[in-house]
Design a protein around this motif. Structure first.
Motif, PDB file in Angstrom:
ATOM      1  N   PHE A  18       0.811  -1.234   0.000  1.00  0.00           N
ATOM      2  CA  PHE A  18       0.000   0.000   0.000  1.00  0.00           C
ATOM      3  C   PHE A  18       0.839   1.277   0.000  1.00  0.00           C
ATOM      4  O   PHE A  18       0.600   2.167  -0.790  1.00  0.00           O
ATOM      5  N   LEU A  51       0.750   3.804   1.945  1.00  0.00           N
ATOM      6  CA  LEU A  51       0.064   5.064   2.244  1.00  0.00           C
ATOM      7  C   LEU A  51       0.951   5.881   3.175  1.00  0.00           C
ATOM      8  O   LEU A  51       1.763   5.328   3.908  1.00  0.00           O
ATOM      9  N   PRO A  85       1.486   7.467   6.434  1.00  0.00           N
ATOM     10  CA  PRO A  85       0.775   7.213   7.695  1.00  0.00           C
ATOM     11  C   PRO A  85       0.442   8.477   8.479  1.00  0.00           C
ATOM     12  O   PRO A  85      -0.424   8.445   9.351  1.00  0.00           O
ATOM     13  N   ALA A 139      -6.797   9.659   4.975  1.00  0.00           N
ATOM     14  CA  ALA A 139      -7.081   9.078   3.661  1.00  0.00           C
ATOM     15  C   ALA A 139      -7.198  10.191   2.614  1.00  0.00           C
ATOM     16  O   ALA A 139      -6.571  10.130   1.554  1.00  0.00           O
ATOM     17  N   ASN A 162      -3.901  11.845   1.880  1.00  0.00           N
ATOM     18  CA  ASN A 162      -3.098  10.979   1.020  1.00  0.00           C
ATOM     19  C   ASN A 162      -3.452  11.182  -0.449  1.00  0.00           C
ATOM     20  O   ASN A 162      -2.577  11.264  -1.304  1.00  0.00           O
ATOM     21  N   PRO A 201      -4.468   5.973   7.994  1.00  0.00           N
ATOM     22  CA  PRO A 201      -4.291   4.629   7.437  1.00  0.00           C
ATOM     23  C   PRO A 201      -4.244   3.518   8.479  1.00  0.00           C
ATOM     24  O   PRO A 201      -4.804   2.438   8.258  1.00  0.00           O
ATOM     25  N   ASN A 202      -3.616   3.784   9.637  1.00  0.00           N
ATOM     26  CA  ASN A 202      -3.506   2.737  10.657  1.00  0.00           C
ATOM     27  C   ASN A 202      -4.849   2.251  11.156  1.00  0.00           C
ATOM     28  O   ASN A 202      -4.949   1.178  11.752  1.00  0.00           O
ATOM     29  N   GLN A 236      -7.078   0.290   2.973  1.00  0.00           N
ATOM     30  CA  GLN A 236      -5.843   1.018   2.677  1.00  0.00           C
ATOM     31  C   GLN A 236      -5.502   0.911   1.195  1.00  0.00           C
ATOM     32  O   GLN A 236      -5.122   1.889   0.558  1.00  0.00           O
TER      33      GLN A 236
END
Lengths: 218, 255
Positions: free
Chosen positions: B100, B102, B104, B108, B111, B148-149, B156
């Motif tokens: 992924f 992303l 962190p 979202a 990102n 993301p976590n 994700q």
């Protein structure tokens, strides 16, 4: 006991004045050292030998030689080479360069601990290396950076006592001067130690608190 | 067939003494979904990463919309292109990673809108509108403010797809996009990819999902030992594979 309190009342105001200089020296050097350290770290991890070689040399020299030698060199030897700096600026230069070398390693370790996929993802979106570093990589290092940086600041606080050797009136110098005037040796040294401890313990407590807080956040 | 988007000619890639790609020729046309399958170590991920120059080809060339990517052949030598040129090329190729990747420290939505704002210089309001639209498109309109976590792997990966789409790429590169996912989360990601394919996106997909290859692929490549051993329509590759190594591979993964 009464005499101890009496001595304390005469000692502390003098030492506190010295502590002010110590803190000023520490903070200015830490600030410059952080900028130097970041630049040196970025240079070291770059792929350009024109950057990596001087940066590695800088870090090696300043971590591999005594700080006292560096300080004396800048204050006493540079004038012979045509660069005359007053005592306080000399100390700032020495402490900044020395701290910068250690901070460079802190930054480098933090940057290199970030997963390689982060840089790849940023670059695959068309971000330049610099933009990716600034927007994606560095912000992720802040949390990992804080505890070692606070520790470095504590070390620097103690190291500035070396400035007394080039007659800068900071905490250590105030302390020894006061002793030669009053012969209150152990009382003065104890209070000097206490003042250093207040600063360093505050900082290391902050560091471990930050560390715990960050662990908790995952 | 649409115009060629990516043209690969005589592509070779070595890591040290190990030659991972041993001469790849491939043309990907607009709107085409090319699925790359093959055993691990066959060079399929490296091939994908050479397309957007995350790996630097050792020989041969990759053309993206007619332009050499990352480096140019000058008098028989490979000369790197200016970083800015490469960045502009990459900006038009979306990539989705196995892990992924992303960011962190960003939500979202952040990102998704980071590159449009920073690279395409899109006004923030416009980028947010685009970002929300894309998140809705991958079924995550309600997760815009989530970090993301706090998202599942499947979520994700869908954010990562939205992030790549936000640059309005001419081609999407998928590097084993479902390999790191729990089995129950694979479907939601494949569904998004299938929707994307149906909308006419040009896609190169490295995957172990044979169902996806069969259903969605326009063309399937089988790679082994750094070469494209066989290529054809999904019907042909899965129905009547010609090369013995293709047959051997498929018999292992389909049972």
């Amino acid at each position: 006991m009464a005499r101890f309190i009496e001595h304390t009342i005469t000692i502390l105001p003098v030492l506190l004045e010295g502590l002010g200089v110590t803190l000023r020296l520490t903070l200015i050097s830490a600030l410059i050292g952080t900028v130097l350290g970041l630049l040196a770290a970025l240079a070291r991890i770059s792929r350009n030998p024109l950057l990596t070689v001087p940066a590695s040399a800088y870090v090696t020299v300043f971590r591999g030689t005594p700080l006292l030698l560096q300080l004396l060199f800048i204050y006493n030897a540079l004038p012979q080479l045509g660069l005359l700096l007053p005592a306080f600026p000399s100390a700032v230069v020495a402490f900044s360069l020395n701290a910068g070398a250690y901070i460079a390693e802190i930054f480098r370790a933090a940057i290199q601990s970030i997963d390689r996929g982060q840089m790849e993802a940023a670059r695959s979106l068309g971000m330049s290396y610099g933009l990716a570093m600034r927007r994606v990589i560095l912000p992720q290092t802040y949390r990992r950076l804080l505890p070692p940086m606070v520790n470095e600041l504590a070390a620097l606080t103690k190291d500035t006592s070396l400035a007394s050797s080039i007659s800068i009136l900071e905490l250590m110098k105030y302390s020894t001067q006061f002793i030669s005037r009053t012969a209150l040796v152990w009382q003065t040294f104890v209070w000097t130690a206490v003042l250093y401890l207040v600063v360093t313990v505050a900082l290391t407590t902050l560091a471990s608190w930050l560390e715990k807080k960050m662990e908790a956040r995952g | 067939m649409g115009e060629p988007i990516v043209v690969i000619e005589g592509l070779k890639k070595s890591f040290g003494k190990v030659e991972v790609l041993r001469g790849i020729d491939l043309t990907i046309h607009k709107g085409e979904v090319v699925v790359v399958i093959g055993p691990s170590g066959s060079g399929k991920s490296t091939l994908l990463r050479c397309i957007n120059f995350l790996e630097k080809p050792t020989a041969g060339r990759v053309l993206f919309r007619g332009e050499e990517v990352g480096q140019r052949q000058v008098a028989g030598r490979l000369v790197p292109l200016p970083e800015k040129v490469l960045d502009a090329q990459r900006a038009r190729m979306g990539m989705v990673f196995q892990r992924f990747n992303l960011f962190p420290h960003m939500t979202a939505l952040e990102n998704v809108i980071e590159a449009p704002i920073q690279v395409r210089k899109m006004p923030r309001a416009e980028a947010e509108e685009l970002g929300l639209r894309l998140l809705r498109r991958v079924g995550l309109g309600d997760k815009a403010g989530q970090y993301p976590n706090f998202l599942s792997g499947g979520q994700q990966q869908r954010v990562a797809i939205a992030r790549a789409l936000a640059m309005e790429p001419d081609v999407m590169l998928f590097d084993e996009p479902t390999s790191a996912l729990d089995p129950e989360l694979v479907g939601e990601v494949l569904q998004v990819m299938q929707d994307l394919a149906n909308e006419g996106m040009t896609m190169v997909v490295v995957t172990h999902e044979m169902g996806f290859a069969r259903e969605v692929g326009d063309r399937v490549l089988f790679m082994d030992g750094g070469l494209i051993v066989e290529e054809g329509s999904p019907e042909q590759i899965f129905g009547e594979p010609r090369h013995p190594r293709t047959r051997e591979f498929l018999s292992k993964v389909l049972h």
